[in-house]
Design an enzyme around this catalytic site. Structure first.
Site, PDB file in Angstrom:
ATOM      1  N   HIS A 267       0.821  -1.218   0.000  1.00  0.00           N
ATOM      2  CA  HIS A 267       0.000   0.000   0.000  1.00  0.00           C
ATOM      3  C   HIS A 267       0.851   1.262   0.000  1.00  0.00           C
ATOM      4  O   HIS A 267       0.494   2.254  -0.632  1.00  0.00           O
ATOM      5  CB  HIS A 267      -0.939   0.012   1.206  1.00  0.00           C
ATOM      6  CG  HIS A 267      -2.262  -0.634   0.942  1.00  0.00           C
ATOM      7  ND1 HIS A 267      -3.279   0.007   0.278  1.00  0.00           N
ATOM      8  CD2 HIS A 267      -2.734  -1.863   1.245  1.00  0.00           C
ATOM      9  CE1 HIS A 267      -4.318  -0.803   0.187  1.00  0.00           C
ATOM     10  NE2 HIS A 267      -4.021  -1.940   0.764  1.00  0.00           N
ATOM     11  N   GLU A 335      -4.873  -4.170  12.371  1.00  0.00           N
ATOM     12  CA  GLU A 335      -6.029  -3.895  11.521  1.00  0.00           C
ATOM     13  C   GLU A 335      -6.481  -5.191  10.846  1.00  0.00           C
ATOM     14  O   GLU A 335      -7.646  -5.564  10.892  1.00  0.00           O
ATOM     15  CB  GLU A 335      -5.627  -2.847  10.480  1.00  0.00           C
ATOM     16  CG  GLU A 335      -6.704  -2.538   9.450  1.00  0.00           C
ATOM     17  CD  GLU A 335      -6.189  -1.659   8.318  1.00  0.00           C
ATOM     18  OE1 GLU A 335      -7.033  -1.057   7.632  1.00  0.00           O
ATOM     19  OE2 GLU A 335      -4.956  -1.591   8.107  1.00  0.00           O
ATOM     20  N   HIS A 336      -5.553  -5.875  10.193  1.00  0.00           N
ATOM     21  CA  HIS A 336      -5.827  -7.148   9.514  1.00  0.00           C
ATOM     22  C   HIS A 336      -5.000  -8.251  10.162  1.00  0.00           C
ATOM     23  O   HIS A 336      -3.804  -8.084  10.370  1.00  0.00           O
ATOM     24  CB  HIS A 336      -5.429  -7.090   8.040  1.00  0.00           C
ATOM     25  CG  HIS A 336      -6.053  -5.973   7.260  1.00  0.00           C
ATOM     26  ND1 HIS A 336      -7.342  -6.022   6.775  1.00  0.00           N
ATOM     27  CD2 HIS A 336      -5.552  -4.774   6.874  1.00  0.00           C
ATOM     28  CE1 HIS A 336      -7.610  -4.897   6.112  1.00  0.00           C
ATOM     29  NE2 HIS A 336      -6.541  -4.119   6.168  1.00  0.00           N
ATOM     30  N   HIS A 428     -36.660  16.510  41.296  1.00  0.00           N
ATOM     31  CA  HIS A 428     -36.789  15.090  40.970  1.00  0.00           C
ATOM     32  C   HIS A 428     -37.757  14.404  41.948  1.00  0.00           C
ATOM     33  O   HIS A 428     -38.642  13.640  41.537  1.00  0.00           O
ATOM     34  CB  HIS A 428     -35.425  14.393  41.072  1.00  0.00           C
ATOM     35  CG  HIS A 428     -34.496  14.641  39.920  1.00  0.00           C
ATOM     36  ND1 HIS A 428     -34.006  15.882  39.602  1.00  0.00           N
ATOM     37  CD2 HIS A 428     -33.965  13.782  39.009  1.00  0.00           C
ATOM     38  CE1 HIS A 428     -33.206  15.789  38.566  1.00  0.00           C
ATOM     39  NE2 HIS A 428     -33.156  14.522  38.170  1.00  0.00           N
TER      40      HIS A 428
END
Length: 444
Positions: A267, A335-336, A428
């Site tokens: 890449h 990631e992978h 409340h």
């Protein structure tokens, strides 16, 4: 020219040296943040004119005009005709698988459960109003990213889905990306990339709409811009440069492990990729096979992967045993992750931290990146320890829903009133006191 492949032996590494292997290229974004600050400001001030300037400066798109930032409809039709039919068919195949996967992932629109008699609670899911999908360029064209980002957004029924992608040198849009957009159902594609694209969708320009969220991977410049603009836009998964680990035991074929190691390594020089194995023969076989695979690749991709595998952000990690190999994987949180073994299922239980787990030698990351169905936009830089793959859940949000009947109210009000009083919240407490009982009685 000899291209050395780094080999790291875990048993002999110091703690500091081991920690260095876990560091990614974009670990320190400070420098990138300083560089993108003026880009962000220019887009905020000048809008489309700034996008055109940066298109010329960063993408070589000298012909891009401020009034041509949005891709015209005719280019979509031209792209369907100009892209090779087999590529269109492959994109269509990918879109179909990714759509099927994410349709199966969609939660039911609403569920409710009776917590106690008369007290019902649940959740309702609804889509985010608007999302920008970022499709990078630079080292290549990535119609697959358009598929992975746009399809789940459409499955989630986001009302407005746009794509931002850098322009080609001629000022047009990558045709294959337009094919992917059209097949996914997206009609708005804007020609802007990098930090300027993040600024455009965070602030809005004369042409580019402001949206609530941006998803998609990109360079450290894009990630830095997302961080800086996180007060204006949800930056989604901060997915940076590619990274992977090939985990191989002694039963693996080192040649196949080497083949898969080169997938993410090609890449770019900022990728991070390791083969992690407890077997010296597997490591040596992989190391010996890589030059032969390089001979089948372009010089650019060889240069990228050789830079990565030369260390310290890549190479071969030899562990003393398989448990140590798994420990390294979990510390790295890739990631992978691809597990090479005769029985990869046997090892999966040892993996806690990985954004994607691919099992066996017939599940290379190439398939997952493009066509299998699970999303390939994944957290990087160790974020897989707490984050997950892009999914339909990134395009929807939950609203808690509750309903109390006459049967359930008295007991719930009694306990809530006690807690409200203890914490000092008078309003409340009053809201569940005898005052409410009287008012409700008047209305009945």
């Amino acid at each position: 020219m000899d291209r050395p492949i780094a080999l790291f032996e875990l048993a002999t590494l110091s703690a500091e040296a081991r920690a260095r292997l876990l560091v990614r290229s974009e670990a320190d974004l400070a420098l990138f943040e300083e560089r993108v600050k003026p880009i962000i400001e220019d887009v905020r001030r000048d809008g489309d004119a700034a996008l055109a300037r940066f298109g010329a400066r960063f993408d070589g798109a000298t012909g891009l005009k401020p009034d041509a930032i949005r891709t015209p409809e005719r280019e979509f039709d031209e792209a369907m005709e100009s892209v090779a039919p087999e590529v269109v068919e492959a994109i269509r195949y990918a879109v179909d698988n990714v759509r099927r996967y994410h349709e199966a992932q969609m939660p039911e629109e609403m569920w409710m459960k009776e917590m106690r008699p008369g007290i019902f609670a649940g959740e309702r899911w609804s889509p985010i109003d608007s999302v920008a999908c970022y499709v990078p360029r630079g080292k290549g064209s990535f119609p697959s990213v358009a598929v992975m980002t746009a399809v789940p957004a459409m499955v989630a029924k986001v009302p407005r889905v746009i794509i931002c992608t850098p322009p080609l040198p001629d000022g047009r849009t990558d045709p294959a990306t337009l094919v992917a957009a059209k097949l996914a159902g997206v009609t708005e594609v804007y020609r802007c990339g990098g930090a300027q694209a993040v600024a455009a969708v965070a602030y809005g320009t004369q042409t580019v709409p402001r949206v609530l969220k941006m998803v998609g991977p990109g360079s450290p410049y894009l990630v830095a811009a997302k961080k800086l603009l996180s007060h204006c836009i949800d930056p989604g998964i901060l997915a940076g440069p590619s990274e992977s680990i090939i985990l191989a035991d002694e039963t693996a074929d080192g040649r196949l492990a080497a083949l898969d190691l080169l997938i993410e390594a090609e890449h770019g020089p900022d990728s991070s990729c390791f083969l992690v194995t407890n077997s010296r023969p597997v490591a040596e076989a992989a190391r010996a096979a890589i030059p032969g695979f390089w001979a089948q690749m372009s010089q650019q991709r060889v240069d990228f992967s050789a830079t990565v595998l030369g260390g310290p952000q890549g190479g071969i990690v030899l562990s003393p045993d398989f448990d140590a190999a798994c420990d390294f994987v979990n510390d790295y949180a890739p990631e992978h992750l691809t597990i090479h073994a005769k029985d990869p299922w046997r090892h999966m239980g040892k993996i806690r931290n990985a954004a994607e787990i691919l099992l066996g030698d017939r599940t290379p990351n190439t398939l997952a990146n493009f066509v299998l169905g699970p999303n390939a936009v994944l957290p990087t830089s160790g974020a897989a320890k707490t984050s997950s793959a892009l999914s339909v859940y990134d395009f929807v949000k939950r609203s808690s829903v509750a309903y109390v009947t006459t049967l359930g109210y008295p007991e719930a009000a009694r306990h809530a009133g006690r807690l409200a009083t203890y914490e000092g919240f008078d309003g409340h407490a009053n809201a569940v006191s005898a005052t409410r009982d009287r008012l409700m009685a008047d209305d009945s």
